[in-house]
Design a protein around this motif. Structure first.
Motif, short mmCIF file in Angstrom:
data_model
loop_
_atom_site.label_atom_id
_atom_site.label_comp_id
_atom_site.label_asym_id
_atom_site.label_seq_id
_atom_site.Cartn_x
_atom_site.Cartn_y
_atom_site.Cartn_z
N ASN A 129 0.82 -1.21 0.00
CA ASN A 129 0.00 0.00 0.00
C ASN A 129 0.85 1.26 0.00
O ASN A 129 0.48 2.27 -0.61
N SER A 130 2.01 1.22 0.67
CA SER A 130 2.86 2.40 0.71
C SER A 130 3.51 2.67 -0.65
O SER A 130 3.77 3.82 -1.00
N VAL A 131 3.76 1.62 -1.42
CA VAL A 131 4.37 1.77 -2.73
C VAL A 131 3.34 2.18 -3.78
O VAL A 131 3.59 3.07 -4.60
N TYR A 132 2.16 1.56 -3.75
CA TYR A 132 1.19 1.77 -4.83
C TYR A 132 0.08 2.77 -4.48
O TYR A 132 -0.68 3.17 -5.37
N GLY A 133 -0.02 3.16 -3.24
CA GLY A 133 -0.97 4.21 -2.86
C GLY A 133 -2.39 3.91 -3.27
O GLY A 133 -2.91 2.80 -3.02
N ASP A 134 -3.03 4.88 -3.92
CA ASP A 134 -4.43 4.75 -4.31
C ASP A 134 -4.67 3.65 -5.34
O ASP A 134 -5.82 3.25 -5.56
N SER A 170 16.30 0.52 3.74
CA SER A 170 15.08 1.26 4.06
C SER A 170 14.04 1.04 2.96
O SER A 170 14.37 0.57 1.86
N PRO A 171 12.78 1.40 3.23
CA PRO A 171 11.78 1.31 2.16
C PRO A 171 12.19 2.09 0.91
O PRO A 171 11.97 1.62 -0.22
N LEU A 172 12.79 3.27 1.08
CA LEU A 172 13.19 4.06 -0.07
C LEU A 172 14.35 3.41 -0.81
O LEU A 172 14.36 3.36 -2.05
N GLU A 173 15.34 2.89 -0.10
CA GLU A 173 16.45 2.20 -0.75
C GLU A 173 15.96 0.96 -1.48
O GLU A 173 16.43 0.64 -2.57
N TRP A 193 5.31 2.45 -12.53
CA TRP A 193 4.74 2.20 -11.21
C TRP A 193 5.74 2.51 -10.10
O TRP A 193 5.41 3.13 -9.10
N HIS A 194 6.97 2.08 -10.30
CA HIS A 194 7.95 2.17 -9.20
C HIS A 194 8.66 3.52 -9.14
O HIS A 194 9.18 3.89 -8.09
N LEU A 195 8.67 4.28 -10.24
CA LEU A 195 9.12 5.66 -10.15
C LEU A 195 8.14 6.43 -9.25
O LEU A 195 8.56 7.21 -8.38
N ALA A 196 6.86 6.21 -9.46
CA ALA A 196 5.85 6.83 -8.61
C ALA A 196 5.95 6.28 -7.18
O ALA A 196 5.79 7.02 -6.21
N GLY A 197 6.24 4.97 -7.07
CA GLY A 197 6.36 4.36 -5.75
C GLY A 197 7.50 4.94 -4.95
O GLY A 197 7.39 5.11 -3.72
N ALA A 198 8.61 5.27 -5.60
CA ALA A 198 9.75 5.88 -4.90
C ALA A 198 9.35 7.22 -4.31
O ALA A 198 9.76 7.57 -3.19
N LYS A 199 8.53 7.98 -5.03
CA LYS A 199 8.07 9.26 -4.50
C LYS A 199 7.14 9.04 -3.32
O LYS A 199 7.20 9.77 -2.33
N ARG A 200 6.31 8.00 -3.39
CA ARG A 200 5.43 7.70 -2.25
C ARG A 200 6.23 7.27 -1.03
O ARG A 200 5.78 7.44 0.11
#
Length: 235
Positions: A129-134, A170-173, A193-200
């Motif tokens: 959920n933290s990676v993919y958000g909405d 870490s989650p970001l790493e 998806w994962h470029l957006a996930g890194a920002k999330r």
């Protein structure tokens, strides 16, 4: 060497200035190692460790700091194996192990082998959920429709057991590791998806752009040719 070429780029230089004093907050070496591994250039991965130990860490760095660095590289390559394929990750980890000084080698499993799959599923949901958000539910439903086992595996084994372990990365790493592996693998939908996930996970657009550029540069020098354009950062 690939990282010598990266010294010429502004994206790399931003992180290089931080590396000697705070390597844990400077993701470039993680991105380089994963991109090399995912590009099937296993022999380049230990060169990253050697460069960090000899050139980036202070000469009087404690063994604990050196071990933390080695663990980050091992864990990043291990996590990336679900994307790039474990034969590549195995070859890279073997090469890294052989080049790692004895005191910096791993000797035991650090993931909790006593956790149940149900516990790992709950853990996986949180990171998913933290990676993919909405888009989390829609993506899970899409995978479930394609093949229910794929949805279960992705969230429970992928995000619960493999990616969800944050003791070393870490989650970001972790997110940066996934971006690097996906770029080397030429999978544009998942890259986006994962470029957006890194920002999330907390990265700025500029930081994600730097990671994207480094992964592209390393992959390009490894001979990767993209059939599809690498997605841009969604600002």
């Amino acid at each position: 060497m690939v990282w010598s070429l990266l010294c010429l780029s502004g994206d790399y230089a931003k992180y290089h200035r931080q590396a000697a004093s705070a390597f844990s907050t400077s993701p470039w070496y993680i991105v380089v190692a994963v991109a090399l591994s995912a590009s099937n250039k296993a022999d380049g991965v230990p060169r990253v460790l050697e460069h960090m130990l000899n050139e980036e860490l202070p000469k009087d760095a404690k063994v604990e700091d050196q071990m933390a660095l080695a663990r980050k590289l091992r864990e990043a390559v291990f996590k990336s194996g679900l994307i790039s394929g474990y034969p590549k990750a195995i070859n890279s980890l073997v090469a890294l192990h052989e080049a790692t000084p004895e005191p910096l080698r791993e000797t035991e499993v650090h993931r909790d082998t006593n956790k149940s799959l149900a516990e790992y599923d709950e853990k996986g949901k949180i990171f998913w959920n933290s990676v993919y958000g909405d888009t989390s539910n829609n993506l899970y439903d899409m995978l479930y429709k394609v093949y229910p086992d794929l949805a279960w595996f992705s969230r429970t084994v992928g995000y619960g057991i493999t990616y969800g372990s944050m003791e070393y990365l870490s989650p970001l790493e972790t997110s940066y590791s996934l971006v690097a592996a996906l770029i080397a693998g030429d999978t544009p939908q998942q890259i986006a998806w994962h470029l957006a996930g890194a920002k999330r996970c907390g990265a700025s657009s500029e930081e994600v752009q730097a990671v994207r550029s480094i992964a592209i540069e390393v992959s390009k020098h490894c001979g990767i040719q993209w059939k599809n354009p690498v997605p841009e950062i969604d600002l």
